[in-house]
Design an enzyme around this catalytic site. Structure first.
Site, PDB file in Angstrom:
ATOM      1  N   GLU A   1      -2.003  27.992 156.393  1.00  0.00           N
ATOM      2  CA  GLU A   1      -2.348  28.711 157.627  1.00  0.00           C
ATOM      3  C   GLU A   1      -2.905  30.092 157.309  1.00  0.00           C
ATOM      4  O   GLU A   1      -2.520  31.091 157.909  1.00  0.00           O
ATOM      5  CB  GLU A   1      -1.083  28.826 158.498  1.00  0.00           C
ATOM      6  CG  GLU A   1      -0.370  27.486 158.628  1.00  0.00           C
ATOM      7  CD  GLU A   1       1.031  27.583 159.227  1.00  0.00           C
ATOM      8  OE1 GLU A   1       1.425  28.663 159.641  1.00  0.00           O
ATOM      9  OE2 GLU A   1       1.708  26.533 159.276  1.00  0.00           O
TER      10      GLU A   1
ATOM     11  N   CYS B   1       6.588  28.286 167.538  1.00  0.00           N
ATOM     12  CA  CYS B   1       6.289  29.706 167.722  1.00  0.00           C
ATOM     13  C   CYS B   1       5.257  29.934 168.818  1.00  0.00           C
ATOM     14  O   CYS B   1       5.338  30.900 169.557  1.00  0.00           O
ATOM     15  CB  CYS B   1       5.832  30.343 166.414  1.00  0.00           C
ATOM     16  SG  CYS B   1       4.385  29.589 165.683  1.00  0.00           S
ATOM     17  N   CYS B   2       4.261  29.039 168.918  1.00  0.00           N
ATOM     18  CA  CYS B   2       3.137  29.342 169.802  1.00  0.00           C
ATOM     19  C   CYS B   2       3.482  29.328 171.292  1.00  0.00           C
ATOM     20  O   CYS B   2       3.108  30.275 172.008  1.00  0.00           O
ATOM     21  CB  CYS B   2       1.962  28.433 169.503  1.00  0.00           C
ATOM     22  SG  CYS B   2       1.286  28.679 167.843  1.00  0.00           S
TER      23      CYS B   2
ATOM     24  N   GLY C   1      10.046  38.737 154.562  1.00  0.00           N
ATOM     25  CA  GLY C   1       9.094  37.721 154.121  1.00  0.00           C
ATOM     26  C   GLY C   1       8.079  37.413 155.210  1.00  0.00           C
ATOM     27  O   GLY C   1       6.942  37.056 154.922  1.00  0.00           O
ATOM     28  N   HIS C   2       8.505  37.549 156.446  1.00  0.00           N
ATOM     29  CA  HIS C   2       7.573  37.411 157.575  1.00  0.00           C
ATOM     30  C   HIS C   2       7.692  38.686 158.399  1.00  0.00           C
ATOM     31  O   HIS C   2       8.705  38.931 159.046  1.00  0.00           O
ATOM     32  CB  HIS C   2       7.918  36.183 158.427  1.00  0.00           C
ATOM     33  CG  HIS C   2       6.839  35.814 159.414  1.00  0.00           C
ATOM     34  ND1 HIS C   2       6.185  36.738 160.219  1.00  0.00           N
ATOM     35  CD2 HIS C   2       6.288  34.609 159.716  1.00  0.00           C
ATOM     36  CE1 HIS C   2       5.300  36.112 160.961  1.00  0.00           C
ATOM     37  NE2 HIS C   2       5.327  34.827 160.682  1.00  0.00           N
TER      38      HIS C   2
END
Lengths: 646, 646
Positions: free
Chosen positions: A314, A410-411, A185-186
């Protein structure tokens, strides 16, 4: 396809006036700080629980899973970043810490190779049953990247062996009848599998990466089917009406023509398509990469090298839809863009890809991190009015101040791994050639025509246009140096051992120098005079506006250097952009000034909203600083695109 | 407080060149069309199920509740609109239909007076346990308004009696220990209770309305407490982290200084505050109304008389935050703004309130409905690029085309009831005076100083500035006429029986004429020359832009009259705005043209996103049409605020 080769990180030692402040942060701040966060040792940041989740999954502690379904990936990205750092700066303590956490990962690994603390703690029976949301393959991909990075840095293969067991399970699971049509999915595991193939030579990992890409977008859509299965358990409420384009599964990847959906997912997928396409010499896959790249960077990319115009989901929206104050422009998406561009440059040998890589690295990747390395932007707007950034409004995703740590984190680790691996971005290599992509002071080791040699690059880029490259130690035995000529350089001069190259040979945007044995010094002079840049008038948001750039750096106005109400400024583009180096400001930077005017409040009081009152203005000098440095002083307004006096 | 009186709808018969096209729709299209929808007789619109819900609740049919929790209110607003229509245009068939549906409402009413199909069908035990989301009181308020409207139109009191039983239950419930602190999550019942008090004289309804207002904002917050109770059942997922400001329950109403939260809730509450404040002569409540009004219209209102800057949560944001392309500006919020303004004008006798009422009615209320009466805008942006209005993005709430009917269908019936009651907006009355607020051709009956008389107003407002008022039938026996002088009228002339009034007496923005018995004709000449209007430079979005207005009408550019890429146009404000009546266009309207220029695509190709290329432009004539008429032809771009050549 005959791809250009990466130069091992160990072989490149950066010491650069522009980058050192950030690279110093990686080892001194980012890695220890993020390690503390993963271990919940800091009090005033969002709880991570990441290490704790692994301990619980390993049976070493009791408790419940906490965090996002993809919480594990924070550890993976931390290991990857720490490994890149180790490759350049050996550090026994750090290595021991990593070895210990690898033991923990192994302890949390299931009998059959499976690693994911969310499903292991919550409900093992749900493994691989919710691919659209589950992120198991996403986390797996990041651990594969971490394993390869650690192996390349230290030669230790324990994590690679752990991940081989998981990769084998994935290959088995996704060949079984139960999951014969599934894919992530990602996207991310495709990149990880490819790297695992690179270090282990195990072709089935390459095949599995290709298989995931090949399956994507098949009809009926896997994710829509999956959600209909009895026992399907949704994780995110907002995914109820799942749109396949969100995860780029609306069409077979080879048929995709426009950049759609969640921007990070997209660029991670494109990167994998480039890896697999080159390896299989798959022309249609590489053609799709080129098409998607072009759509993205020619129609859907911000001047700062950021992507994702919609705060909601996003995501990409449509051509030329580039709002400046409500965009998403996630730091991770720019990192992915740089990863994709680097791959495309290796495949095509065209410098245009690196023009974008450089744009992303110098602007959005850096704006993602504060100068002290302790706070981060997820979202990178091109204009900010702090008092409009209100929670529970259409602008709630825009933050005027960098945040310490995020629930969805995540960043920050993604920035860490990117900065720690900056040395990988500067060069490519061939048997008989060195390719120079970026202008960053460093010393690097190469083997050209079987001859080892050392290259020393000295520059004050992007503030000054002169770069000197010296070949040290053994001399060149007939070899080539390819120098990228950035798209923004209108005027340049190249000298070899002091002699000007009159008609430099340009191929794919690179200047090719064929060096003889005795030639040792290359001087490159780029014209980096600050310039006014405009957007295509199809970008509605920017009509009548200009941006100021110097080299790859986008500049911006901040309230602290000007006055409030930045949109009231008009810039006089018939006057000259003045630049000077201010060694006190923001740790030392080139400031740009320009004449212009500002609309005044004359004739208006605060209680008059609309009137026939004419506008008055006064002369003003406008001050600009590099976009990546915004938000490092007093909180205030920021603006990239300034109105032009016409 | 000595409020000005409303003039009964029956006494005002409109026949007007500007409004007839819309008023004709009410009886001929809106009422029958919406009745068909409530009965699910139309195939290509969203299912309503409204009548069916009542039948199920009444035990006449079996089935499940369908629709939003506030679905009942659609029927209430329909009855209210139909009643206003009946007041002016008696119609036996329509009256019979209403009588029948009143019988159905009675059948769905519970033993104790309760009416709400959602809770009656779903789970009666949950009645009044979820006030923040339940909307029972909201629907009750609309049914009270409907009951009063039908009684005033026909003299039939059955629905009033039904609603008295429900109102009595509400008074009892909200005095009981169980609900001694509760108040509605969506304000509206306060307005309904006040009207019930007006027609029944029952003081406890007035007291209950006041009690709801008094309780609002008490600490601890009722809604936050309510949600903690065992058995609390959430209806909307997105309300999980409830912000009291959303429903204006963050502070006691008398202490509120800025317009916050959901815009429709806000203006309905302010309207009730005005009702209750005037009735109790409650100075602090009226002062709060004035303060909130000022904050709203002087800092947070669009030029079109719309409110709600954030698409997310349909809410107010902060002062001067007025984005043109991502706003909410709900039609219902402008209706509420007009209702609030009308009340404030009655209390204060100041015309400034009506300047806003008129602005809302002529622009956003009308833009909410298509010229054929069959499609509607919920959201009223000030600029639209159709290809950017993509579902699942930050602009998903913006529709470039009116929609047939909505799942949440508050706006269409709200427009219907507003248009049907337009006659109530024109005048106020006092014993010895008539107040003229709006300039709409009509014949009206008054009693001034106990003398009945007829007033005939003839005008082509807002296209022409001349309005003639003639007193017909019996003559005036010494009485006053107050004429509103709109804030946008810079130059005007008033004549009585042909004689110019030299120094007209102005009070509160109204020109006061003291008429003698023999005086019969008043001529008003307003200068309605089209004008350029600018926003306060604190409105960042509009710096360097102008809007074109004529009288209360905002004008806009549409792609169909110009070319695509409307933001590329610049208007020459040193040239004259040219106007002409085009009887073919949009059913006949005044078109405005102006000289200007347009940025061209010269030197740009579609694949060039950023460049140092200078901008070129060409001379263009810009064409404007009234904002309320946009979107009635070919789908395309629309723009209100145009760049100004400076």
């Amino acid at each position: 396809m005959n791809k250009l080769k990466m130069v091992p990180l160990q072989n490149v030692r950066i010491q650069d006036s522009f980058w050192d402040r950030y690279l110093g942060l990686v080892k001194e701040v980012l890695i220890p700080y993020q390690w503390d966060i993963l271990n919940d040792r800091l009090e005033d940041v969002e709880t991570s629980h990441c290490i704790k989740n692994f301990k619980i999954a390993a049976g070493l502690e009791s408790g419940e899973f906490y965090g996002a379904v993809f919480q594990d990936s924070d550890l993976a990205k931390w290991i990857e970043a720490a490994s890149y750092s180790l490759a350049v700066y050996p550090d026994k303590d750090l290595e021991n810490t990593i070895d210990e956490v690898i033991d923990l990962i192994e302890a949390a690994q299931q009998e059959d190779g499976y690693i994911n603390t969310y499903f292991t703690i919550h409900d093992k029976s749900l493994r691989f049953t919710n691919l659209q949301e589950g992120h198991e393959l996403y986390c797996a991909g990041h651990f594969m990247e971490a394993a390869v990075a650690y192996y390349r840095a230290t030669g230790k293969d324990k994590l690679v062996c752990i991940m081989k067991r998981f990769a084998d399970l994935i290959c088995e699971e996704f060949s079984s009848a139960k999951n014969s049509k599934g894919y992530p999915g990602h996207q991310e595991v495709e990149i990880g599998l490819y790297k695992m193939y690179e270090v282990t030579g195990e072709v089935k990992y390459l095949k599995q990466a290709k298989m995931f890409l090949d399956r994507r977008g098949e009809q009926p859509n896997y994710f829509l089917e999956e959600a209909k299965r009895p026992g399907f358990k949704r994780i995110f409420d907002e995914f109820k009406n799942y749109d396949p384009a969100y995860s780029q599964s609306h069409l077979p990847v080879r048929e995709q023509k426009t950049a759609e959906g969640h921007a990070v997912r997209a660029v991670y997928m494109y990167s994998a398509m480039a890896d697999v396409g080159a390896e299989y010499d798959d022309g249609t896959l590489v053609a799709a990469c080129k098409r998607l790249w072009d759509n993205m960077v020619k129609r859907r990319m911000y001047i700062t090298g950021s992507i994702g115009s919609s705060g909601l989901l996003e995501r990409f929206t449509t051509d030329y839809d580039l709002p400046n104050g409500s965009n998403y422009s996630e730091t991770c998406a720019s990192i992915g863009l740089a990863l994709f561009g680097r791959r495309m440059a290796r495949i095509t040998r065209e410098s245009k890809y690196y023009d974008v890589v450089e744009r992303a690295l110098y602007n959005t990747v850096l704006s993602g991190i504060a100068m002290d390395g302790k706070s981060f932007f997820y979202v990178n707007p091109l204009e900010v009015w702090p008092d409009h950034c209100i929670p529970r409004t259409s602008k709630e995703h825009i933050k005027p101040v960098r945040q310490k740590w995020f629930g969805v984190a995540c960043c920050p680790p993604n920035i860490a791994r990117t900065l720690a691996s900056l040395g990988e971005y500067i060069y490519f290599a061939e048997e008989d050639a060195i390719w120079v992509n970026l202008f960053i002071s460093n010393k690097a080791k190469f083997t050209v025509n079987n001859q080892e040699l050392t290259l020393d690059m000295q520059t004050n880029f992007p503030y000054e246009g002169h770069t000197r490259i010296e070949l040290k130690g053994k001399a060149f035995v007939k070899g080539k140096i390819y120098l990228r000529i950035p798209d923004y350089v209108k005027d340049y001069k190249i000298l070899v051992d002091g002699g000007v190259i009159d008609s430099p040979q340009i191929t794919g945007g690179y200047c090719v120098l064929e060096l003889e044995m005795d030639q040792r010094t290359i001087d490159i002079h780029f014209d980096l005079t600050p310039r006014f840049v405009r957007a295509n008038p199809l970008v509605k948001e920017n009509i009548g506006k200009v941006a100021v750039m110097k080299g790859p750096l986008v500049y911006c106005m901040e309230e602290v250097d000007n006055e409030s109400n930045l949109p009231a400024y008009y810039i006089d583009t018939s006057s000259k952009l003045l630049e000077y180096y201010d060694k006190e400001l923001l740790g030392g930077t080139v400031v740009i000034k320009c004449e212009g005017k500002k609309v005044t409040q004359e004739g208006w009081d605060v209680n008059q909203l609309y009137s026939e009152q004419k506008i008055t203005s006064e002369q003003k000098m406008l001050t600009f600083i590099p976009y990546p440095y915004w938000g490092n002083r007093k909180t205030g307004e920021m603006l990239v695109w300034v109105k032009e006096m016409l």
